[in-house]
Design a protein around this motif. Structure first.
Motif, short mmCIF file in Angstrom:
data_model
loop_
_atom_site.label_atom_id
_atom_site.label_comp_id
_atom_site.label_asym_id
_atom_site.label_seq_id
_atom_site.Cartn_x
_atom_site.Cartn_y
_atom_site.Cartn_z
N ARG A 37 9.66 -19.82 -3.58
CA ARG A 37 10.57 -18.95 -2.81
C ARG A 37 10.84 -17.67 -3.57
O ARG A 37 10.82 -16.57 -2.99
CB ARG A 37 11.88 -19.67 -2.50
N PHE A 38 11.06 -17.76 -4.89
CA PHE A 38 11.27 -16.56 -5.70
C PHE A 38 10.07 -15.62 -5.57
O PHE A 38 10.22 -14.40 -5.47
CB PHE A 38 11.47 -16.89 -7.18
N GLY A 39 8.87 -16.19 -5.59
CA GLY A 39 7.66 -15.39 -5.47
C GLY A 39 7.59 -14.67 -4.14
O GLY A 39 7.23 -13.49 -4.07
N VAL A 40 7.92 -15.36 -3.07
CA VAL A 40 7.90 -14.75 -1.74
C VAL A 40 8.97 -13.66 -1.66
O VAL A 40 8.71 -12.55 -1.18
CB VAL A 40 8.09 -15.81 -0.63
N GLU A 41 10.16 -13.96 -2.15
CA GLU A 41 11.25 -12.98 -2.10
C GLU A 41 10.94 -11.74 -2.93
O GLU A 41 11.05 -10.61 -2.44
CB GLU A 41 12.55 -13.61 -2.61
N PHE A 42 10.54 -11.94 -4.19
CA PHE A 42 10.32 -10.81 -5.08
C PHE A 42 9.02 -10.07 -4.77
O PHE A 42 9.01 -8.88 -4.50
CB PHE A 42 10.34 -11.25 -6.55
N ASN A 43 7.90 -10.80 -4.83
CA ASN A 43 6.60 -10.15 -4.67
C ASN A 43 6.44 -9.49 -3.30
O ASN A 43 5.92 -8.38 -3.20
CB ASN A 43 5.46 -11.14 -4.89
N PHE A 44 6.86 -10.18 -2.26
CA PHE A 44 6.62 -9.67 -0.92
C PHE A 44 7.86 -9.03 -0.29
O PHE A 44 7.75 -8.04 0.42
CB PHE A 44 6.02 -10.77 -0.03
N GLY A 45 9.04 -9.58 -0.55
CA GLY A 45 10.26 -9.01 0.00
C GLY A 45 10.68 -7.73 -0.70
O GLY A 45 11.20 -6.81 -0.07
N ASP A 46 10.45 -7.67 -2.02
CA ASP A 46 10.87 -6.50 -2.78
C ASP A 46 9.72 -5.52 -3.05
O ASP A 46 9.93 -4.31 -2.97
CB ASP A 46 11.45 -6.92 -4.13
N ILE A 47 8.54 -6.01 -3.38
CA ILE A 47 7.45 -5.14 -3.82
C ILE A 47 6.50 -4.77 -2.67
O ILE A 47 6.28 -3.60 -2.38
CB ILE A 47 6.66 -5.78 -4.98
N TYR A 48 5.91 -5.76 -2.00
CA TYR A 48 4.95 -5.46 -0.92
C TYR A 48 5.61 -4.71 0.23
O TYR A 48 4.93 -4.01 0.97
CB TYR A 48 4.32 -6.76 -0.39
N SER A 49 6.90 -4.84 0.40
CA SER A 49 7.58 -4.20 1.53
C SER A 49 7.91 -2.73 1.27
O SER A 49 8.35 -2.04 2.18
CB SER A 49 8.88 -4.96 1.84
N ARG A 50 7.68 -2.28 0.06
CA ARG A 50 8.00 -0.88 -0.27
C ARG A 50 7.08 0.09 0.47
O ARG A 50 5.91 -0.23 0.70
CB ARG A 50 7.89 -0.65 -1.77
N PRO A 51 7.58 1.26 0.80
CA PRO A 51 6.70 2.28 1.42
C PRO A 51 5.83 2.93 0.34
O PRO A 51 6.06 2.76 -0.85
CB PRO A 51 7.71 3.28 1.99
N GLY A 52 4.83 3.67 0.77
CA GLY A 52 4.04 4.46 -0.16
C GLY A 52 2.62 3.97 -0.37
O GLY A 52 1.76 4.76 -0.73
N LEU A 53 2.39 2.70 -0.19
CA LEU A 53 1.04 2.14 -0.29
C LEU A 53 0.79 1.25 0.93
O LEU A 53 1.71 0.59 1.41
CB LEU A 53 0.87 1.28 -1.56
N THR A 54 -0.44 1.24 1.38
CA THR A 54 -0.79 0.32 2.47
C THR A 54 -0.97 -1.08 1.91
O THR A 54 -1.11 -1.27 0.69
CB THR A 54 -2.10 0.76 3.14
N LEU A 55 -0.99 -2.05 2.79
CA LEU A 55 -1.27 -3.42 2.34
C LEU A 55 -2.66 -3.51 1.71
O LEU A 55 -2.86 -4.23 0.73
CB LEU A 55 -1.14 -4.41 3.50
N ALA A 56 -3.62 -2.78 2.26
CA ALA A 56 -4.96 -2.79 1.69
C ALA A 56 -4.95 -2.24 0.27
O ALA A 56 -5.57 -2.82 -0.64
CB ALA A 56 -5.92 -1.99 2.58
N GLN A 57 -4.25 -1.14 0.05
CA GLN A 57 -4.15 -0.59 -1.30
C GLN A 57 -3.47 -1.56 -2.25
O GLN A 57 -3.91 -1.74 -3.39
CB GLN A 57 -3.39 0.75 -1.27
N ARG A 58 -2.43 -2.20 -1.78
CA ARG A 58 -1.72 -3.18 -2.61
C ARG A 58 -2.63 -4.35 -2.98
O ARG A 58 -2.61 -4.83 -4.12
CB ARG A 58 -0.46 -3.68 -1.90
N GLU A 59 -3.43 -4.81 -2.04
CA GLU A 59 -4.33 -5.93 -2.33
C GLU A 59 -5.40 -5.53 -3.35
O GLU A 59 -5.73 -6.31 -4.24
CB GLU A 59 -4.97 -6.47 -1.05
N LEU A 60 -5.95 -4.32 -3.25
CA LEU A 60 -6.94 -3.88 -4.23
C LEU A 60 -6.31 -3.75 -5.62
O LEU A 60 -6.92 -4.15 -6.63
CB LEU A 60 -7.58 -2.57 -3.79
N LEU A 61 -5.10 -3.23 -5.68
CA LEU A 61 -4.39 -3.14 -6.96
C LEU A 61 -4.11 -4.53 -7.52
O LEU A 61 -4.22 -4.76 -8.73
CB LEU A 61 -3.09 -2.36 -6.79
#
Length: 136
Positions: A37-61
């Protein structure tokens, strides 16, 4: 459920498919579910949800980071699937791994390229042909 967890589940499911966030949490037992749950909340709720990069860019990074760390084959497989799901091409994924060799070294990059290409083949995706020494 918290707003942060809801947001994390939304973005996790965008990358991996509907219901996958719950599946990740439920695959753990008891108290261990908190870490998932911490991983889902932090990685995706806090980081992946940020503006500025697409999901594709985030996955490549993410793939580049995993290669550089090394020894994270399960995560490489998962993020290869995620990268395809959010629109990355096999060429972009493989070139990302190739790009890391200058920072991670050949052993990590070679191990990672095997995991990534095996996952692409398992998904039924054709591996782009080699450029060869005269095509650079």
């Amino acid at each position: 459920m918290t707003k942060r967890l809801d947001k994390g589940k939304h973005w996790f499911n965008e990358v991996y498919g509907e219901g996958k966030a719950d599946g990740l949490i439920e695959m753990q037992t008891g108290l261990a579910q908190d870490l998932a749950r911490f991983g889902v909340e932090f990685n995706f709720g806090d980081i992946y949800s940020r503006p500025g990069l697409t999901l594709a860019q985030r996955e490549l990074l993410t793939l580049a980071s995993l290669v550089t760390i090394g020894g994270l084959e399960a995560q490489l497989r998962g993020h290869t699937r995620g990268a395809i799901r959010v629109g990355c091409t096999p060429t972009e994924i493989i070139e990302t791994v190739i790009h890391t060799v200058q920072y991670s070294g050949f052993p990590k990059a070679l191990n990672a390229i095997r995991v990534v290409t095996d996952q692409l083949v398992e998904l039924g995706i054709e591996i782009p042909p080699a450029l060869g020494p005269d095509d650079d």
